[in-house]
Design a protein around this motif. Structure first.
Motif, PDB file in Angstrom:
ATOM      1  N   THR A  88       0.878  -1.225  -0.037  1.00 47.98           N
ATOM      2  CA  THR A  88      -0.062   0.142   0.150  1.00 47.98           C
ATOM      3  C   THR A  88       0.776   1.166  -0.171  1.00 47.98           C
ATOM      4  OG1 THR A  88      -0.053  -0.117   2.418  1.00 47.98           O
ATOM      5  CG2 THR A  88      -1.975  -1.264   1.167  1.00 47.98           C
ATOM      6  N   GLY A  89       2.078   1.246   0.359  1.00 45.91           N
ATOM      7  CA  GLY A  89       2.843   2.412   0.802  1.00 45.91           C
ATOM      8  C   GLY A  89       3.156   3.334  -0.576  1.00 45.91           C
ATOM      9  N   PRO A  90       3.819   2.447  -1.572  1.00 46.57           N
ATOM     10  CA  PRO A  90       4.067   3.179  -2.778  1.00 46.57           C
ATOM     11  C   PRO A  90       2.727   3.693  -3.589  1.00 46.57           C
ATOM     12  CG  PRO A  90       4.944   0.871  -2.734  1.00 46.57           C
ATOM     13  CD  PRO A  90       4.292   0.968  -1.810  1.00 46.57           C
ATOM     14  N   LEU A  91       1.733   2.717  -3.338  1.00 50.65           N
ATOM     15  CA  LEU A  91       0.681   3.525  -4.094  1.00 50.65           C
ATOM     16  C   LEU A  91      -0.063   4.474  -3.449  1.00 50.65           C
ATOM     17  CD1 LEU A  91      -1.326   0.025  -4.837  1.00 50.65           C
ATOM     18  CD2 LEU A  91      -0.074   1.354  -6.596  1.00 50.65           C
ATOM     19  N   CYS A  92       0.125   4.667  -2.306  1.00 47.83           N
ATOM     20  CA  CYS A  92      -0.474   5.859  -1.566  1.00 47.83           C
ATOM     21  C   CYS A  92       0.379   6.973  -1.760  1.00 47.83           C
ATOM     22  CB  CYS A  92      -0.553   5.726   0.073  1.00 47.83           C
ATOM     23  SG  CYS A  92      -1.970   4.439   0.432  1.00 47.83           S
ATOM     24  N   ALA A  93       1.751   6.881  -1.748  1.00 46.79           N
ATOM     25  CA  ALA A  93       2.651   7.707  -1.970  1.00 46.79           C
ATOM     26  C   ALA A  93       2.508   8.519  -3.281  1.00 46.79           C
ATOM     27  CB  ALA A  93       4.170   7.356  -1.457  1.00 46.79           C
ATOM     28  N   GLY A  94       2.410   7.683  -4.154  1.00 42.67           N
ATOM     29  CA  GLY A  94       2.629   7.976  -5.880  1.00 42.67           C
ATOM     30  C   GLY A  94       1.100   8.454  -6.296  1.00 42.67           C
ATOM     31  N   SER A  95       0.386   8.390  -5.665  1.00 47.14           N
ATOM     32  CA  SER A  95      -1.278   8.454  -6.287  1.00 47.14           C
ATOM     33  C   SER A  95      -1.412   9.914  -6.673  1.00 47.14           C
ATOM     34  CB  SER A  95      -2.153   8.123  -5.166  1.00 47.14           C
ATOM     35  OG  SER A  95      -2.138   9.062  -3.954  1.00 47.14           O
ATOM     36  N   ALA A  96      -0.875  10.802  -6.096  1.00 50.56           N
ATOM     37  CA  ALA A  96      -1.277  12.370  -6.286  1.00 50.56           C
ATOM     38  C   ALA A  96      -0.581  12.603  -7.775  1.00 50.56           C
ATOM     39  CB  ALA A  96      -0.804  13.247  -5.360  1.00 50.56           C
ATOM     40  N   GLY A  97       0.826  12.186  -7.998  1.00 52.19           N
ATOM     41  CA  GLY A  97       1.623  12.263  -9.009  1.00 52.19           C
ATOM     42  C   GLY A  97       1.086  11.494 -10.176  1.00 52.19           C
ATOM     43  N   ILE A  98       0.538  10.335 -10.176  1.00 48.65           N
ATOM     44  CA  ILE A  98       0.104   9.385 -11.163  1.00 48.65           C
ATOM     45  C   ILE A  98      -1.143   9.818 -11.621  1.00 48.65           C
ATOM     46  CG2 ILE A  98      -0.828   7.299 -11.568  1.00 48.65           C
ATOM     47  CD1 ILE A  98       1.416   6.126  -9.576  1.00 48.65           C
ATOM     48  N   SER A  99      -2.063  10.501 -10.579  1.00 49.72           N
ATOM     49  CA  SER A  99      -3.350  11.012 -11.262  1.00 49.72           C
ATOM     50  C   SER A  99      -3.191  12.174 -11.747  1.00 49.72           C
ATOM     51  CB  SER A  99      -4.130  11.307  -9.619  1.00 49.72           C
ATOM     52  OG  SER A  99      -4.490  10.162  -9.355  1.00 49.72           O
TER      53      SER A  99
END
Length: 117
Positions: A88-99
């Motif tokens: 879950t960590g990488p997905l939560c951390a990178g979600s704003a940039g990916i979105s």
């Protein structure tokens, strides 16, 4: 002084990328992946975070900064959730940039037209 540090560090990262383009046969995609993986490795070893704190945007904006962000998010999630944080960590951390990247691509695709070669 903050702007100078950011310019120097960001510029050095760009110089490395340009040298890789000029001196190797690697595709730009491979170089981009190399930058992200380098950020992950340097972040996991604890080398990138002091550079990030010293250089600010010069270290956080390039793709190496994205890799470091994934590592920092993973470390934080592991502290909070245990081993589940690895997923879950990488997905939560990178979600704003990916979105932001996906929304930008959507907006550009609405206004741009593909041309056949």
């Amino acid at each position: 002084m903050m702007f100078l540090k950011a310019f120097v560090v960001g510029g050095l990262i760009c110089v490395i990328g340009q040298l890789l383009i000029d001196l190797t046969n690697w595709t730009p995609a491979r170089i981009l992946v190399l930058f992200v993986v380098s950020g992950v490795v340097l972040g996991a070893l604890g080398i990138y975070q002091p550079l990030f704190e010293w250089a600010g945007a010069g270290a956080s904006v390039p793709l190496t900064g994205f890799g470091n962000m994934l590592v920092q998010g993973t470390k934080e999630a592991i502290r909070e959730k245990g081993w589940l944080g690895i997923l879950t960590g990488p997905l939560c951390a990178g979600s704003a940039g990916i979105s932001a990247a996906m929304l930008s691509a959507l907006v550009v695709s609405v206004f741009a037209r593909a041309k056949s070669k």
